[in-house]
Scaffold this active site. Structure first.
Site, PDB file in Angstrom:
ATOM      1  N   GLY A 280       1.207  23.956   6.013  1.00  0.00           N
ATOM      2  CA  GLY A 280       0.053  22.988   6.155  1.00  0.00           C
ATOM      3  C   GLY A 280       0.976  21.522   6.351  1.00  0.00           C
ATOM      4  NE  ARG A 281       4.212  19.986   0.890  1.00  0.00           N
ATOM      5  CZ  ARG A 281       3.946  19.764   0.264  1.00  0.00           C
ATOM      6  NH1 ARG A 281       3.492  18.627  -0.041  1.00  0.00           N
ATOM      7  NH2 ARG A 281       2.926  20.933  -1.098  1.00  0.00           N
ATOM      8  NE  ARG A 316       1.195  15.501  -2.286  1.00  0.00           N
ATOM      9  CZ  ARG A 316       2.850  16.085  -1.971  1.00  0.00           C
ATOM     10  NH1 ARG A 316       3.251  14.207  -2.250  1.00  0.00           N
ATOM     11  NH2 ARG A 316       3.242  16.391  -2.094  1.00  0.00           N
ATOM     12  CB  CYS A 350     -10.239   2.756 -15.532  1.00  0.00           C
ATOM     13  SG  CYS A 350     -10.791   1.508 -15.071  1.00  0.00           S
TER      14      CYS A 350
HETATM   15  N1  LLP Z   1      -1.661  29.205   2.283  1.00  0.00           N
HETATM   16  C1  LLP Z   1      -2.444  29.302   1.415  1.00  0.00           C
HETATM   17  C2  LLP Z   1      -3.022  30.366   0.807  1.00  0.00           C
HETATM   18  C3  LLP Z   1      -1.763  27.842   0.331  1.00  0.00           C
HETATM   19  O1  LLP Z   1      -2.658  27.820  -0.534  1.00  0.00           O
HETATM   20  C4  LLP Z   1      -1.481  26.927   0.482  1.00  0.00           C
HETATM   21  C5  LLP Z   1      -1.233  25.804   0.361  1.00  0.00           C
HETATM   22  C6  LLP Z   1      -0.655  26.636   2.301  1.00  0.00           C
HETATM   23  C7  LLP Z   1      -0.892  28.176   3.246  1.00  0.00           C
HETATM   24  C8  LLP Z   1       0.257  25.417   2.479  1.00  0.00           C
HETATM   25  O2  LLP Z   1       1.212  25.191   1.888  1.00  0.00           O
HETATM   26  P1  LLP Z   1       1.994  24.096   2.675  1.00  0.00           P
HETATM   27  O3  LLP Z   1       2.657  24.443   3.486  1.00  0.00           O
HETATM   28  O4  LLP Z   1       0.930  23.021   2.792  1.00  0.00           O
HETATM   29  O5  LLP Z   1       2.835  24.060   1.293  1.00  0.00           O
HETATM   30  N2  LLP Z   1      -1.928  19.828  -3.045  1.00  0.00           N
HETATM   31  C9  LLP Z   1      -0.091  19.965  -3.458  1.00  0.00           C
HETATM   32  C10 LLP Z   1      -0.233  21.244  -2.352  1.00  0.00           C
HETATM   33  C11 LLP Z   1      -1.036  22.800  -3.006  1.00  0.00           C
HETATM   34  C12 LLP Z   1      -0.917  23.897  -1.692  1.00  0.00           C
HETATM   35  C13 LLP Z   1      -1.791  24.512  -2.207  1.00  0.00           C
HETATM   36  N3  LLP Z   1      -2.025  25.485  -1.686  1.00  0.00           N
HETATM   37  C14 LLP Z   1       0.214  18.759  -3.197  1.00  0.00           C
HETATM   38  O6  LLP Z   1       0.018  17.811  -2.848  1.00  0.00           O
HETATM   39  O7  LLP Z   1       2.034  18.624  -2.760  1.00  0.00           O
END
Ligand code: LLP
Length: 425
Positions: A280-281, A316, A350
């Site tokens: 994702g990121r 975040r 707040c």
């Molecule tokens: N696949 C699954 C099953 C996931 O739960 C996640 C993210 C991803 C893929 C994608 O992960 P990435 O490639 O983005 O690391 N809100 C947090 C990140 C939480 C990720 C949760 N799951 C942040 O802002 O850093």
């Protein structure tokens, strides 16, 4: 992606960010479609170098704006979804559902119904759900399982998604039981999945978890006579948020992952699974910047620079103490040892956690100054809220020299539209 001119004013895709802020007001998320394509193409080219075939599935939770999804879809990759609406948006954007996954957890019957109906590959967080799906009469022909390998890693404690303290997946010791249960229930096609953490910058990590999956396969299911269509090593590809962090070396990471595949696969009896990833990121974080204006500067026990993008806009920093680089438009990066120049950036919410970690030095910030919060393309808008009854911000997508409002700023009426028998005067 961000460019600075001689007077230290920033642009993205050669469009002035100050002009965008004036035109659309702040707080404002701005994304570059070109940067998203570039990120995906880089990942595709690295995987193509080391694998005959592969699946990339964009974890849409990172940024679900339908216009962003369309840009991602056009690159030919699949989607990873975690809720019925994410599935619906992915399908509507045109993602190939047979090359996409639903990775939920603690699903309701309705969640399962919607997932199966969508034609996506189901990735189960608990193998006991096979029984529930069978009872509901919707057990699909294909199932993948999310295995918890008993270990995990991640940028912060809260984003470690494997190990004894993670709510995800089931213990790897139960892997054999899981596939046996599925076979007995009538499942015909299989995948395997593991996602142990997010925002990882160490290239070795990905080979390590791949080896872990192969070891689990060898010890648990190699003799069951099933073919795996994919081995999904999850997302987790990190991006540097600080200057000190080094970017993840994708080439090195996937060279090592491919070596693990080459070493293990010939000795196993699981067919010829594709490698699957669900980042994702990595695909969207650096495509986005959050524009915010200084609302007030206060000298208290510390110096505070208050901005109009607090934790309801970008969660975040408050939730994980996550660091985002913040630039002041029209001001050179200012480094000072003087405590009087050090400011704690905070929002207007707040909550005392509505602050950015690490004090930064700014040169006499004042109300109206424009701040640029970097790496805001992932888990930015998607985690925003209406807390303190603040409205959610607008989103702009830049594509080449074109700019498009892809979400208008919420209004106070929008926030209250679901309250029955009430009209805002
Ligand atoms: N696949 C699954 C099953 C996931 O739960 C996640 C993210 C991803 C893929 C994608 O992960 P990435 O490639 O983005 O690391 N809100 C947090 C990140 C939480 C990720 C949760 N799951 C942040 O802002 O850093």
């Amino acid at each position: 992606m961000l460019k600075k001119n001689d007077s230290n004013y920033y642009s993205m895709n050669d469009i002035s960010l100050a002009e965008l802020a004036d035109k659309y007001q702040t707080p404002l998320y701005v994304y570059s479609a070109d940067q998203i394509r570039k990120n995906i193409q880089h990942l595709q080219s690295v995987l193509a170098k080391y694998f005959d075939s592969y699946r990339i599935q964009y974890a849409v939770k990172a940024n679900t704006n339908p216009h962003v999804l369309k840009i991602v879809k056009e690159t030919g990759i699949g989607a990873d979804c975690s809720s019925p609406l994410e599935l619906r948006l992915a399908k509507q954007a045109g993602f190939p559902m047979d090359r996409s996954t639903y990775t939920g957890n603690y699903e309701s019957p309705e969640d399962f119904k919607r997932a199966v109906e969508s034609g996506v590959n189901l990735n189960l967080d608990d193998y006991h759900r096979i029984t529930d799906l069978k009872e509901m009469g919707i057990l699909p022909e294909f199932v993948s399982f999310r295995i918890n390998p008993g270990i995990g890693r991640g940028g912060f404690e809260q984003i470690v998604t494997g190990g004894a303290d993670a709510k995800f997946g089931f213990p790897y010791e139960e892997t054999r039981k899981a596939y046996q249960t599925a076979i007995e229930a009538g499942v015909k096609r299989f995948g395997i999945h593991m996602m142990t953490g997010s925002n990882i910058l160490e290239p070795f990590y990905f080979a390590e978890i791949t080896q872990k999956i192969f070891t689990i396969i060898e010890n648990s299911i190699n003799d069951l006579g099933i073919e795996l269509e994919f081995i999904n090593i999850g997302g987790g590809l990190g991006v540097p948020y600080t200057k000190e962090e080094e970017a993840l070396d994708l080439d090195q990471s996937f060279k090592m992952v491919s070596e693990v595949f080459k070493k293990n696969l010939p000795n196993l009896n699981i067919g010829n699974p594709e490698i699957a990833l669900e980042p994702g990121r990595y695909l969207v974080a650096n495509s986005g910047v959050l524009l915010s204006k200084v609302t007030h500067v206060k000298r208290s026990y510390r110096n505070y620079v208050g901005i109009d993008a607090g934790m309801s806009t970008l969660l975040r920093p408050a939730m994980y103490k996550a660091f985002h680089d913040v630039k002041m438009d029209g001001q050179e990066d200012f480094l000072s040892n003087e405590p009087s120049d050090h400011y704690r950036i905070c929002g207007q919410i707040c909550e005392n956690s509505d602050i950015h970690p690490l004090d930064r030095s700014f040169n006499q910030p004042k109300a109206g100054d424009l701040m640029l919060i970097e790496n805001a393309g992932a888990y930015g808008f998607t985690m925003s809220s209406n807390y303190n009854n603040r409205v959610r911000p607008a989103e702009i997508l830049l594509d080449g020299s074109s700019e498009k409002v892809i979400r208008v700023r919420e209004t106070e009426e929008d926030v209250l539209k679901n309250v029955p028998d009430f009209e805002l005067k």
